[in-house]
Scaffold this motif. Structure first.
Motif, PDB file in Angstrom:
ATOM      1  N   ILE A 173       0.621  10.225   1.823  1.00  0.00           N
ATOM      2  CA  ILE A 173       2.119   9.637   2.039  1.00  0.00           C
ATOM      3  C   ILE A 173       2.884  10.453   0.799  1.00  0.00           C
ATOM      4  O   ILE A 173       4.017  10.984   1.263  1.00  0.00           O
ATOM      5  CB  ILE A 173       1.992   8.463   1.790  1.00  0.00           C
ATOM      6  CG1 ILE A 173       1.418   7.413   2.890  1.00  0.00           C
ATOM      7  CG2 ILE A 173       3.443   7.713   1.771  1.00  0.00           C
ATOM      8  CD1 ILE A 173       1.354   6.007   2.720  1.00  0.00           C
ATOM      9  N   ALA A 174       2.408  10.344  -0.321  1.00  0.00           N
ATOM     10  CA  ALA A 174       3.069  11.290  -1.568  1.00  0.00           C
ATOM     11  C   ALA A 174       3.215  12.533  -1.328  1.00  0.00           C
ATOM     12  O   ALA A 174       4.282  13.372  -1.248  1.00  0.00           O
ATOM     13  CB  ALA A 174       2.574  10.836  -2.813  1.00  0.00           C
ATOM     14  N   SER A 175       2.193  13.236  -0.742  1.00  0.00           N
ATOM     15  CA  SER A 175       2.009  14.531  -0.457  1.00  0.00           C
ATOM     16  C   SER A 175       2.874  15.035   0.714  1.00  0.00           C
ATOM     17  O   SER A 175       3.592  15.836   0.698  1.00  0.00           O
ATOM     18  CB  SER A 175       0.713  15.191  -0.220  1.00  0.00           C
ATOM     19  OG  SER A 175      -0.035  14.877  -1.384  1.00  0.00           O
ATOM     20  N   ARG A 176       3.200  14.001   1.628  1.00  0.00           N
ATOM     21  CA  ARG A 176       3.843  14.309   3.017  1.00  0.00           C
ATOM     22  C   ARG A 176       5.396  14.301   2.450  1.00  0.00           C
ATOM     23  O   ARG A 176       6.133  15.258   2.877  1.00  0.00           O
ATOM     24  CB  ARG A 176       3.731  13.316   3.839  1.00  0.00           C
ATOM     25  CG  ARG A 176       4.557  13.425   4.986  1.00  0.00           C
ATOM     26  CD  ARG A 176       4.236  14.054   6.004  1.00  0.00           C
ATOM     27  NE  ARG A 176       5.142  14.089   7.231  1.00  0.00           N
ATOM     28  CZ  ARG A 176       5.950  15.159   7.610  1.00  0.00           C
ATOM     29  NH1 ARG A 176       5.954  16.168   6.885  1.00  0.00           N
ATOM     30  NH2 ARG A 176       6.744  14.989   8.496  1.00  0.00           N
ATOM     31  N   GLY A 191       0.929  -1.166  -0.028  1.00  0.00           N
ATOM     32  CA  GLY A 191      -0.018   0.048  -0.129  1.00  0.00           C
ATOM     33  C   GLY A 191       0.962   1.353   0.046  1.00  0.00           C
ATOM     34  O   GLY A 191       0.364   2.104  -0.637  1.00  0.00           O
ATOM     35  N   ILE A 192       1.832   1.283   0.676  1.00  0.00           N
ATOM     36  CA  ILE A 192       2.676   2.383   0.701  1.00  0.00           C
ATOM     37  C   ILE A 192       3.526   2.615  -0.464  1.00  0.00           C
ATOM     38  O   ILE A 192       3.573   3.710  -1.060  1.00  0.00           O
ATOM     39  CB  ILE A 192       3.692   2.338   1.905  1.00  0.00           C
ATOM     40  CG1 ILE A 192       3.261   2.400   3.001  1.00  0.00           C
ATOM     41  CG2 ILE A 192       4.926   3.352   1.895  1.00  0.00           C
ATOM     42  CD1 ILE A 192       4.081   1.947   4.481  1.00  0.00           C
ATOM     43  N   LEU A 193       4.053   1.454  -1.389  1.00  0.00           N
ATOM     44  CA  LEU A 193       4.357   1.535  -2.458  1.00  0.00           C
ATOM     45  C   LEU A 193       3.607   1.947  -3.499  1.00  0.00           C
ATOM     46  O   LEU A 193       3.972   2.823  -4.371  1.00  0.00           O
ATOM     47  CB  LEU A 193       5.000   0.019  -2.683  1.00  0.00           C
ATOM     48  CG  LEU A 193       6.334  -0.444  -2.353  1.00  0.00           C
ATOM     49  CD1 LEU A 193       6.521  -1.949  -2.811  1.00  0.00           C
ATOM     50  CD2 LEU A 193       7.568   0.341  -2.174  1.00  0.00           C
ATOM     51  N   GLN A 194       2.297   1.506  -3.375  1.00  0.00           N
ATOM     52  CA  GLN A 194       1.529   2.288  -4.413  1.00  0.00           C
ATOM     53  C   GLN A 194       1.085   3.570  -4.201  1.00  0.00           C
ATOM     54  O   GLN A 194       1.085   4.106  -5.034  1.00  0.00           O
ATOM     55  CB  GLN A 194      -0.114   1.425  -4.203  1.00  0.00           C
ATOM     56  CG  GLN A 194      -1.210   1.833  -4.976  1.00  0.00           C
ATOM     57  CD  GLN A 194      -0.921   1.366  -6.675  1.00  0.00           C
ATOM     58  OE1 GLN A 194      -0.612   0.534  -6.739  1.00  0.00           O
ATOM     59  NE2 GLN A 194      -1.433   2.313  -7.310  1.00  0.00           N
ATOM     60  N   ALA A 195       1.240   4.011  -2.975  1.00  0.00           N
ATOM     61  CA  ALA A 195       1.041   5.375  -2.626  1.00  0.00           C
ATOM     62  C   ALA A 195       2.142   6.451  -3.193  1.00  0.00           C
ATOM     63  O   ALA A 195       1.919   7.245  -3.847  1.00  0.00           O
ATOM     64  CB  ALA A 195       0.892   5.729  -1.293  1.00  0.00           C
ATOM     65  N   LEU A 196       3.375   5.997  -3.100  1.00  0.00           N
ATOM     66  CA  LEU A 196       4.769   6.470  -3.439  1.00  0.00           C
ATOM     67  C   LEU A 196       4.818   6.311  -4.870  1.00  0.00           C
ATOM     68  O   LEU A 196       5.427   7.422  -5.458  1.00  0.00           O
ATOM     69  CB  LEU A 196       5.855   6.188  -2.602  1.00  0.00           C
ATOM     70  CG  LEU A 196       5.860   6.400  -1.131  1.00  0.00           C
ATOM     71  CD1 LEU A 196       7.099   5.998  -0.453  1.00  0.00           C
ATOM     72  CD2 LEU A 196       5.668   8.184  -1.011  1.00  0.00           C
ATOM     73  N   PHE A 197       4.846   5.489  -5.558  1.00  0.00           N
ATOM     74  CA  PHE A 197       5.219   4.879  -6.622  1.00  0.00           C
ATOM     75  C   PHE A 197       4.161   4.577  -7.783  1.00  0.00           C
ATOM     76  O   PHE A 197       4.416   4.302  -8.979  1.00  0.00           O
ATOM     77  CB  PHE A 197       6.285   3.887  -6.656  1.00  0.00           C
ATOM     78  CG  PHE A 197       7.605   4.083  -6.074  1.00  0.00           C
ATOM     79  CD1 PHE A 197       8.638   5.039  -6.129  1.00  0.00           C
ATOM     80  CD2 PHE A 197       7.498   3.540  -4.667  1.00  0.00           C
ATOM     81  CE1 PHE A 197       9.405   5.612  -5.354  1.00  0.00           C
ATOM     82  CE2 PHE A 197       8.712   3.995  -3.756  1.00  0.00           C
ATOM     83  CZ  PHE A 197       9.660   4.833  -4.168  1.00  0.00           C
ATOM     84  N   GLN A 225       5.667   9.599  -6.933  1.00  0.00           N
ATOM     85  CA  GLN A 225       4.561  10.206  -6.968  1.00  0.00           C
ATOM     86  C   GLN A 225       4.835  11.444  -5.828  1.00  0.00           C
ATOM     87  O   GLN A 225       5.184  11.422  -4.945  1.00  0.00           O
ATOM     88  CB  GLN A 225       3.088   9.382  -6.584  1.00  0.00           C
ATOM     89  CG  GLN A 225       3.004   8.087  -7.263  1.00  0.00           C
ATOM     90  CD  GLN A 225       2.629   8.285  -8.684  1.00  0.00           C
ATOM     91  OE1 GLN A 225       1.673   9.048  -9.127  1.00  0.00           O
ATOM     92  NE2 GLN A 225       3.212   7.519  -9.733  1.00  0.00           N
ATOM     93  N   ARG A 226       4.151  12.728  -6.607  1.00  0.00           N
ATOM     94  CA  ARG A 226       4.383  13.743  -5.732  1.00  0.00           C
ATOM     95  C   ARG A 226       3.143  14.267  -4.886  1.00  0.00           C
ATOM     96  O   ARG A 226       3.226  15.241  -3.943  1.00  0.00           O
ATOM     97  CB  ARG A 226       5.046  14.852  -6.593  1.00  0.00           C
ATOM     98  CG  ARG A 226       6.404  14.745  -7.146  1.00  0.00           C
ATOM     99  CD  ARG A 226       7.054  15.783  -7.953  1.00  0.00           C
ATOM    100  NE  ARG A 226       7.334  16.787  -7.039  1.00  0.00           N
ATOM    101  CZ  ARG A 226       7.659  18.006  -7.374  1.00  0.00           C
ATOM    102  NH1 ARG A 226       7.955  18.100  -8.675  1.00  0.00           N
ATOM    103  NH2 ARG A 226       8.021  18.926  -6.442  1.00  0.00           N
TER     104      ARG A 226
END
Length: 151
Positions: A85-88, A57-63, A79-80
């Protein structure tokens, strides 16, 4: 080096918006946990070390993918925005760039990628193998210098 998903340190902030930063971790390979993600910033560039056991889930959010296994290093896109997570992570990156007054590129270093891990490892100054021909860690070397000067 810090784990962007770690607990925030209320005393550590960066940037004009005073973004709260994650707690710091010593600059040593042994501190990097396989289920963690760590950001190393050296005032010129940043390295995002991604452990091999990071939650999908974290990988999905970031990448935008659930696994980085077998991904070519240049194909990994951070991901920006679009989720917390990406926004943080982007807010942390932006704040650190504001502190340095330069734009710093983020290099993604996945656990087990020998080329990127070697590139990042030279900044892990608390590892004996990376400092002073493997005789001292940075902290031990500084203690040696202080003792020598005090004589």
């Amino acid at each position: 080096i810090s784990d962007p998903s770690a607990a925030l340190d209320p005393n550590m902030t960066a940037g004009i918006n005073k973004i709260r930063l994650p707690s710091l971790v010593n600059l040593s390979r042994e501190r990097l946990q396989t289920q963690g993600i760590y950001l190393l910033e050296n005032s010129v560039e940043m390295y995002l070390w991604v452990g091999s056991q990071v939650d999908a889930g974290i990988l999905q959010a970031l990448f935008g993918v659930t696994s980085l296994q077998g991904a070519a290093p240049g194909s990994i896109q951070l991901q920006r925005s679009g989720n917390d997570i990406a926004s943080r992570l982007d807010a942390i990156r932006t704040a650190l760039c504001e502190e340095s007054n330069i734009f710093m590129q983020i290099w993604t270093c996945t656990e087990g990628d020998p080329a990127m891990e070697q590139r990042m490892s030279i900044f892990l100054v608390e590892d004996k193998s990376n400092f002073s021909q493997g005789n001292f860690s940075y902290q031990e070397y500084m203690q040696h210098v202080m003792t020598s000067v005090a004589r």
